[in-house]
Every structure is written in structure tokens, then in C-alpha cells.
Design a protein around this motif. Sequence first.
Motif, mmCIF file in Angstrom:
data_model
loop_
_atom_site.group_PDB
_atom_site.id
_atom_site.type_symbol
_atom_site.label_atom_id
_atom_site.label_comp_id
_atom_site.label_asym_id
_atom_site.label_seq_id
_atom_site.Cartn_x
_atom_site.Cartn_y
_atom_site.Cartn_z
ATOM 1 N N GLU A 163 43.194 52.219 37.570
ATOM 2 C CA GLU A 163 42.066 51.422 38.030
ATOM 3 C C GLU A 163 42.274 49.949 37.683
ATOM 4 O O GLU A 163 42.876 49.620 36.656
ATOM 5 N N GLN A 167 34.651 44.424 40.764
ATOM 6 C CA GLN A 167 34.477 45.823 41.141
ATOM 7 C C GLN A 167 35.737 46.603 40.808
ATOM 8 O O GLN A 167 36.847 46.078 40.861
ATOM 9 N N ARG A 168 35.531 47.873 40.452
ATOM 10 C CA ARG A 168 36.671 48.742 40.134
ATOM 11 C C ARG A 168 37.292 49.265 41.429
ATOM 12 O O ARG A 168 36.594 49.618 42.366
ATOM 13 N N GLN A 169 38.612 49.289 41.468
ATOM 14 C CA GLN A 169 39.312 49.865 42.608
ATOM 15 C C GLN A 169 40.543 50.612 42.118
ATOM 16 O O GLN A 169 41.102 50.303 41.061
ATOM 17 N N SER A 204 30.000 36.264 41.941
ATOM 18 C CA SER A 204 30.621 37.501 42.416
ATOM 19 C C SER A 204 30.977 38.394 41.239
ATOM 20 O O SER A 204 31.598 37.961 40.264
ATOM 21 N N ARG A 205 30.589 39.654 41.311
ATOM 22 C CA ARG A 205 30.850 40.608 40.222
ATOM 23 C C ARG A 205 32.118 41.407 40.511
ATOM 24 O O ARG A 205 32.357 41.836 41.642
ATOM 25 N N LEU A 233 40.285 45.794 38.257
ATOM 26 C CA LEU A 233 39.066 45.067 38.587
ATOM 27 C C LEU A 233 39.390 43.996 39.611
ATOM 28 O O LEU A 233 40.395 43.283 39.491
ATOM 29 N N SER A 234 38.554 43.891 40.642
ATOM 30 C CA SER A 234 38.760 42.865 41.659
ATOM 31 C C SER A 234 37.421 42.236 42.011
ATOM 32 O O SER A 234 36.369 42.867 41.895
ATOM 33 N N SER A 235 37.480 41.003 42.458
ATOM 34 C CA SER A 235 36.275 40.292 42.877
ATOM 35 C C SER A 235 36.222 40.240 44.393
ATOM 36 O O SER A 235 37.178 39.783 45.027
ATOM 37 N N PRO A 236 35.155 40.740 45.025
ATOM 38 C CA PRO A 236 35.056 40.706 46.492
ATOM 39 C C PRO A 236 35.006 39.287 47.050
ATOM 40 O O PRO A 236 35.326 39.049 48.201
#
Length: 282
Positions: free
Chosen positions: A76, A91-93, A88-89, A78-81
Motif C-alpha cells: 500500500e 488516499q491509500r492505494q 487534498s487528503r 499514499l497518494s494525493s488526488p
Amino acid sequence: MPHPDTVLTASRALAVADTPAFPAVTAGTVGSVAIQTVDGRALHAFLEVGRDFSTWMKDRIRTYGFEKGADFETFESLSSPNPGSAKSRAQRQVEYVLTIDMAKELGMVENNERGRMVRRYFIDCERKAKAPRRAAALKRPPSSRTLTSTWAWAESLSDQLGIRDANQKALGANALTERLTGVDVLGVMGLKHLVAPQQTVLLTPTEIGERLGEVSARFINAKLLEHGFQSGSPGAWEPTDKGVAAGGVMVDVARGNGTGNSRQLRWSSTIIDELRPLIAAA
């Protein structure tokens, strides 16, 4: 007004600039084994698939039977949309680390020029990676004692597996000796092609793939299933009537753990002529 050739050259330069970066080959780990790997998201971007990464990857894994720990690993991140926004929060991907074989096969099944470029590139990477090991083996050949003892051990395994034909024992001993020492004993002696007791050579999906240009056994099995030559599932394939007509036959194969035989599907070389146009069209 700009000359047409100038406009065309500028357009091509812009297209190259907009092209996603070619997926790099890096050192990684799959199934606790240190090997060369490819980032799945980078491969997806280069192939310009047209579907979102997660959907595409899950579909390919399901369709072609790729296995976690053998063909890929996940982790996993973390990325920011919206990286440009302070609000911008993250998100896990899920990220995918692929073996070169899996990346090469994913490129092939996309059936486009980008996919063919990927496959050719990864084949070249594999060849370059193997070249130093082969050169080292030639510089320091094993002693004759090592070759003799390895050959004798390989023949004893043939006896335990119930292989009695002399030619088959020799070919098996040579294959194992070459795998362990890097020396093709029969080839050096000019005896690589022994006369087999049967006229028809039966091939495994792996051997079929090698003759069709380094195609994986998984891909060959998928094509055999897709075009009606076999039915069943991995480990339990059986020829259909069409498959029997194309050279499919069930044979008894000794299990590697010495617990008897298992029935497995093998193919005569005629199946290659059946599959070649199907793979070329893929």
C-alpha cells in the motif's frame, strides 16, 4: 507560415514529450526471492490501456491466473488526488511489483505496438542478465570429476523414476548436468540429438512456448483453452476432440517426489502450426 515538414517535426517532438516513461527494470523481491521487477503502475501508464489501473490489473490477474508471491507482490502507498491543493487528503492505494515474465506477458496480451515494445524490451533485459553468468561458466568450467559425479547422480534419479530407455536417461542426465554445471556434455561431444525410441516428440506447454518465441506456458494454456483445444483447469487439463485431432494426448508422467505417476496432457509438434497464427494475431 511554417513549412509543413517543420510542423510535422514539431508535432512528433511533442508526442514524444507526452509519452509516458518506459517502465524501468529494478531490483526487487517477489515471494522472498530477490529478482528483477517492474512497477505495475508504470507499465499500465506506458501501455495506455484506457482503463483505470486497479480494474485493469485485477482483471489481468484473474484472466491469466497470475499468483501473488510467484508472479507479483503488492503493497500500500499514499497518494494525493490533487497534489496542487493544500487541502487534498492522501488516499491509500495498492501498488503491484511484477516479475519480468508477468510484465512481458501483460504487454503481449494488450495486442498493440506499445505492448510489443514492452515484450521486446524485457526479453532483451533477460538476455543481458543471463549473459554474464554464461560467460563466467565458460571461464571456469567444472572439473571432469564434477561432471562425472553429477551425470551419475542424474542417471540414478532416472532409475528411481522408472526411466529405462537409454536415450531418455542420457538426455535427462545431460539436461540436469547442464542445469547444475553449465556444461552441455552431449553438445560438446556432438551427440546432442539422440535418436528417440518413438517418432513423435510430445511437448509440454513450456516447450511449445519456447518454440513460439519465449511465450509463457500460462499463455499457451490460455490459448489452448480459448480456441477449444483443451478443457479443464491448471493441473487438470484434458484434450477436447479438436485437441486430440491437433496432437493432444494424455501420458503418464513420474511425479518429482517419487510417489508414482500422474496423468498429464502433452502435445505433438503439430500443435505449433495450429497456435502460431493465433498468437501472431493476438
